[in-house]
Design a protein around this motif. Structure first.
Motif, PDB file in Angstrom:
ATOM      1  N   PRO A 421       0.796  -1.374   0.101  1.00 19.92           N
ATOM      2  CA  PRO A 421       0.075   0.230   0.066  1.00 19.92           C
ATOM      3  C   PRO A 421       0.890   1.424   0.065  1.00 19.92           C
ATOM      4  N   LEU A 422       0.384   2.404  -0.635  1.00 16.02           N
ATOM      5  CA  LEU A 422       1.052   3.690  -0.332  1.00 16.02           C
ATOM      6  C   LEU A 422       0.097   4.291   0.844  1.00 16.02           C
ATOM      7  N   GLY A 423       0.946   5.381   1.204  1.00 13.11           N
ATOM      8  CA  GLY A 423       0.057   5.930   2.439  1.00 13.11           C
ATOM      9  C   GLY A 423       1.200   6.466   3.355  1.00 13.11           C
ATOM     10  N   TYR A 424       0.999   6.970   4.587  1.00 11.52           N
ATOM     11  CA  TYR A 424       1.816   7.280   5.783  1.00 11.52           C
ATOM     12  C   TYR A 424       2.666   8.638   5.093  1.00 11.52           C
ATOM     13  N   LYS A 425       2.127   9.483   4.370  1.00 13.69           N
ATOM     14  CA  LYS A 425       2.722  10.553   3.883  1.00 13.69           C
ATOM     15  C   LYS A 425       2.894  11.347   5.276  1.00 13.69           C
ATOM     16  N   GLU A 426       2.051  11.357   6.147  1.00 16.22           N
ATOM     17  CA  GLU A 426       2.157  12.135   7.226  1.00 16.22           C
ATOM     18  C   GLU A 426       3.376  11.962   8.070  1.00 16.22           C
ATOM     19  N   MET A 427       4.210  10.870   7.778  1.00 17.89           N
ATOM     20  CA  MET A 427       5.383  10.335   8.389  1.00 17.89           C
ATOM     21  C   MET A 427       6.504  11.143   7.722  1.00 17.89           C
ATOM     22  N   LEU A 428       6.198  11.651   6.537  1.00 15.65           N
ATOM     23  CA  LEU A 428       7.320  12.630   5.846  1.00 15.65           C
ATOM     24  C   LEU A 428       7.378  13.885   6.117  1.00 15.65           C
ATOM     25  N   ALA A 445       9.018   0.664   3.637  1.00 18.35           N
ATOM     26  CA  ALA A 445       8.778   0.515   2.034  1.00 18.35           C
ATOM     27  C   ALA A 445       7.576   1.434   1.739  1.00 18.35           C
ATOM     28  N   THR A 446       6.614   1.535   2.427  1.00 20.68           N
ATOM     29  CA  THR A 446       5.615   2.509   1.901  1.00 20.68           C
ATOM     30  C   THR A 446       6.051   3.970   2.153  1.00 20.68           C
ATOM     31  N   PHE A 451       7.095   8.986  -0.633  1.00 24.09           N
ATOM     32  CA  PHE A 451       8.270  10.012  -0.868  1.00 24.09           C
ATOM     33  C   PHE A 451       8.199  10.222  -2.474  1.00 24.09           C
ATOM     34  N   LEU A 452       8.564   8.855  -3.213  1.00 24.98           N
ATOM     35  CA  LEU A 452       8.840   9.077  -4.607  1.00 24.98           C
ATOM     36  C   LEU A 452       7.230   9.642  -5.338  1.00 24.98           C
ATOM     37  N   GLN A 453       6.179   9.316  -4.778  1.00 26.39           N
ATOM     38  CA  GLN A 453       5.111   9.757  -5.564  1.00 26.39           C
ATOM     39  C   GLN A 453       4.933  11.114  -5.345  1.00 26.39           C
TER      40      GLN A 453
END
Length: 502
Positions: A421-428, A445-446, A451-453
């Motif tokens: 899955p993609l997600g967890y952008k808040e972690m960045l 990995a997610t 990040f790449l997205q």
């Protein structure tokens, strides 16, 4: 690197077609009176003509050996008979083929397992009776044999002596035709394996560029950006990763254009050695970091395969190259980098460098080639390895159709992938920049894929994490020890499927 010599010959004709895997050459040679040291017979449910005839010549020795070994003809089962009675062979290998029709990946793996079973140095010349297989099936078995027979012996005193495999078939020219495309694919795989296996001191970014330039003879357009050009274009993320090394970073573009329209783009991570940077890696794990350019190797191998077979496709591979080394010039935790995309990145871990290399690489290919689809491939995260191990690549995408297509292609070539899955952008999130380069927790990995997205825009995109897939600790099927070339067959299969679907 040495492959094996595969021959296809007709039992009714006086010529054989020989393929030299290394040189991609075809030659004709008489095999009428040639004697091999090993005979291979296939056995599924019931007996076939050849097995029955050979068994009778040995006065039933094969049947007794099968019974004594509880051989049930299941797929990839083997029985070897040494010094068979009244035969001019040193050994006979009986290979189980099961009870069902064999698929493309099963045939390839079967060929690989045959090569593994016959890996002894004493075996040099093998005759294979393949009467129950059609031309495409024989070519796939031969493909598996050659893929498994690869050996990176450049630094060994005792070099591997190539074996010769002769397939007795009804129509050798038809097998030659079926095998031609597979020959080009395996050469692309071998290029990726060679690059992945090479010592890091012998494969710097500059050396990788030299290897890429060799594809010009196949009609591939090669463009190389040097450190000053990279800096001038604002590709500060790519520049920073290579800053601690003597030669700095490179960006190499390999464009094979044999069709109109927007190209398919492949972005490959090419960290030719990853020390971890200032936050240096430790232990045995660091020895494997010569393979941190396996994504770029797969991208270049794919271009080679497509160009060699003259596929009617338009594909551009962009490979960000760097050595993540330690020096007074190295980028450090706390740095703020401005990517070519315009997003700023706070460096929170210098060992999360692959995504920095890819970020600027993906921007470059989008900006200059406007691709119809963008696929990146990288040995990116330990989290992928923890989730899926060594048998599957992890895929992430903003397009469900791409996930389906790659899942299908992976199954067809024994390079399976599984969607994560993609997600967890808040972690960045960073208090002082647009992004952190490593997540504050969450599945690594997610968070790396997320990040790449941020660097794909509106382009349909799929990310392949091949951490754990690039190097094999033990042989299996058509894959030898060492560099696997994982991704070349997957990408080539997917690209050719797109072409054939049009």
């Amino acid at each position: 690197m040495k492959g094996k010599l595969v021959k296809f010959s007709s039992v009714f004709m006086a010529v054989a077609i020989s393929f030299s895997v290394n040189a991609q050459s075809i030659k004709f040679d008489s095999v009428v009176n040639k004697q091999s040291d090993t005979l291979v017979l296939f056995k599924g449910e019931g007996d076939n003509v050849s097995f029955t005839q050979i068994d009778q010549q040995t006065a039933g020795q094969l049947s007794r050996a099968i019974k004594a070994n509880a051989f049930d003809s299941s797929l990839n089962s083997f029985v070897q008979v040494i010094a068979p009675h009244q035969l001019n062979y040193d050994r006979v290998l009986v290979v189980g083929t099961g009870t069902e029709a064999l698929s493309k990946p099963e045939l390839t793996k079967l060929g690989g397992n045959i090569a593994g079973e016959l890996s002894s140095k004493q075996i040099l010349d093998v005759s294979i009776v393949a009467e129950q297989f059609d031309t495409k099936q024989v070519s796939l078995i031969a493909h598996g044999i050659n893929l498994r027979s690869y050996d990176f012996d450049k630094y060994k005193k005792d070099k591997t002596q190539p074996k010769k495999y002769t397939f007795d078939v009804q129509d050798s020219s038809a097998v030659e035709s079926a095998y031609a495309r597979l020959l080009h694919i395996q050469d692309g795989v071998f290029l990726a394996r060679d690059l992945t296996n090479e010592a890091p001191s012998e494969l710097t970014p500059k050396d990788f560029v030299s290897e890429a330039k060799k594809l010009k003879k196949l009609g591939v357009k090669i463009r190389v950006l040097e450190p000053k050009q990279i800096k001038k274009l604002g590709m500060n993320a790519l520049e920073a990763v290579g800053r601690g090394s003597v030669d700095g970073s490179r960006l190499v573009v390999a464009h094979y254009e044999a069709a109109d329209g927007a190209p398919i783009a492949i972005a490959g991570k090419g960290v030719t050695f990853d020390s971890g940077g200032i936050q240096i890696k430790t232990g045995e794990h660091i020895v494997r970091m010569k393979s941190d350019m396996a994504g770029a190797a797969a991208a270049l191998g794919t271009i080679k395969a497509l160009a060699a077979m003259e596929a009617k496709v338009n594909v551009v591979a962009v490979m960000g190259l760097a050595e993540n080394m330690v020096s007074e010039k190295s980028f450090i935790p706390g740095d703020i980098l401005t990517t070519a995309e315009g997003l700023t990145v706070e460096i929170t871990h210098t060992d999360a460098e692959g995504r920095l290399v890819l970020a600027d690489s993906m921007w470059y290919v989008r900006e200059n080639y406007q691709p119809s689809v963008l696929v990146d491939i990288a040995t990116l995260t330990g989290g992928k390895y923890a989730a899926l191990g060594t048998k599957m690549g992890g895929i992430f995408s903003n397009d469900d159709q791409l996930v389906k297509e790659f899942t299908f292609a992976g199954k067809a070539v024994n390079e399976p992938v599984w969607q994560l899955p993609l997600g967890y952008k808040e972690m960045l999130e960073s208090p002082i920049a647009d992004l952190r380069n490593s997540g504050k927790g969450g599945p690594s990995a997610t968070t790396a894929a997320s990040f790449l997205q941020q660097f794909v825009g509106e382009t349909p995109w799929l990310h392949i994490d091949i951490a754990g897939n690039a190097l094999a600790a033990s042989p299996s099927g058509e894959v030898p020890v060492g560099g696997t070339g994982f991704g070349v067959r997957l990408l080539t299969e997917w690209i050719l499927n797109q072409h054939e679907a049009k």
